[in-house]
Design an enzyme around this catalytic site. Structure first.
Site: not given
Length: 259
Positions: A78, A179, A220
């Protein structure tokens, strides 16, 4: 610690209530950065103070390090990451042609290791995988999130939306309950942010280390007393795919700093 999670869960149930929001309008989108104290914002903004930059530096070293039976480094294929990796984080998760399902940035790195370098995959949340993922994502800092425009991703994104809006756990709450419906309010003394994954992997003061979005999603789930998906589970990738669509147009911040 379990008692604290239990208390946080009870407070979450009270604050977030029962409604499920349809979503956040483009004009109301706000990064988690906007909800932080000036002191934490300053910590993120200064590369000399931002602790997440240590993982960027480690990732830069790993980028140049030959790996696997092939004995080639990421840079061997890369080249200069600041050029070739620019924009990559803005469009992941993307479709993996080999599996015909979405793959996140960490998964792409591990896929490249096993297929191209013939090396063992890096463990989830390992310093090496977090460092490489942070380094690659950092090359896109400041660029707007532009999810891949590939119709084959639609069913996976729809599943991510379903997961985001589905009630789970003993507290019977959805991600959207807090949220989407209650962002900007306070939960346990902290402001509830919108769920935009603009800075992952990020340095979380609570963790005292860099962590992935999958770690945060699992936290969460535990907070609402649900069984968390395993690291690398397709459900977590689908969730990220949906969240990135929701965050479309917001700039990449990696490595972000959060409370």
């Amino acid at each position: 610690m379990r008692a604290l999670w239990g208390l946080a869960g009870i407070i979450a149930a009270f604050v977030c209530g029962l409604a499920i929001a349809a979503g956040i309008e483009d004009g109301e989108k706000r990064s988690g950065f906007d909800f932080m104290t000036p002191q934490t914002q300053a910590l993120q903004a200064d590369d000399m103070s931002n602790p997440g930059m240590l993982w960027v530096l480690q990732g830069e070293q790993l980028w140049q390090q030959a790996e696997g039976r092939v004995g080639v480094a990421c840079s061997g294929c890369h080249g200069d990451a600041s050029r070739t990796m620019r924009g990559v984080a803005t469009r992941h998760p993307a479709l993996d042609e080999a599996t015909e399902r979405p793959i996140d940035l960490a998964g792409r790195i591990n896929s490249c290791r096993t297929r191209r370098q013939q090396a063992e995959p890096l463990a989830p949340e390992s310093d090496a995988l977090l460092a490489l993922t942070t380094y690659v994502a950092h090359q896109s800092r400041g660029m707007p999130i532009t999810p891949a425009a590939d119709s084959r991703l639609a069913p996976f994104r729809d599943n991510g939306r379903r997961l985001f809006q589905s009630r789970i756990g003993q507290l019977d709450l959805a991600c959207a309950s807090c949220h989407n419906d209650n962002w900007g309010k306070r939960l346990g003394g902290s402001v509830i942010p919108q769920a935009h994954p603009t800075g992952y992997p990020l340095y979380r003061l609570e963790w005292q280390t860099v962590g992935s979005l999958q770690r945060r999603l699992r936290n969460c789930m535990i907070g609402v007393r649900a069984e968390p998906f395993a690291f690398g589970a397709p459900e977590l990738v689908d969730l990220e795919l949906y969240l990135m669509e929701q965050a479309r147009g917001l700039p990449i911040e990696t490595p972000a700093v959060r409370p």
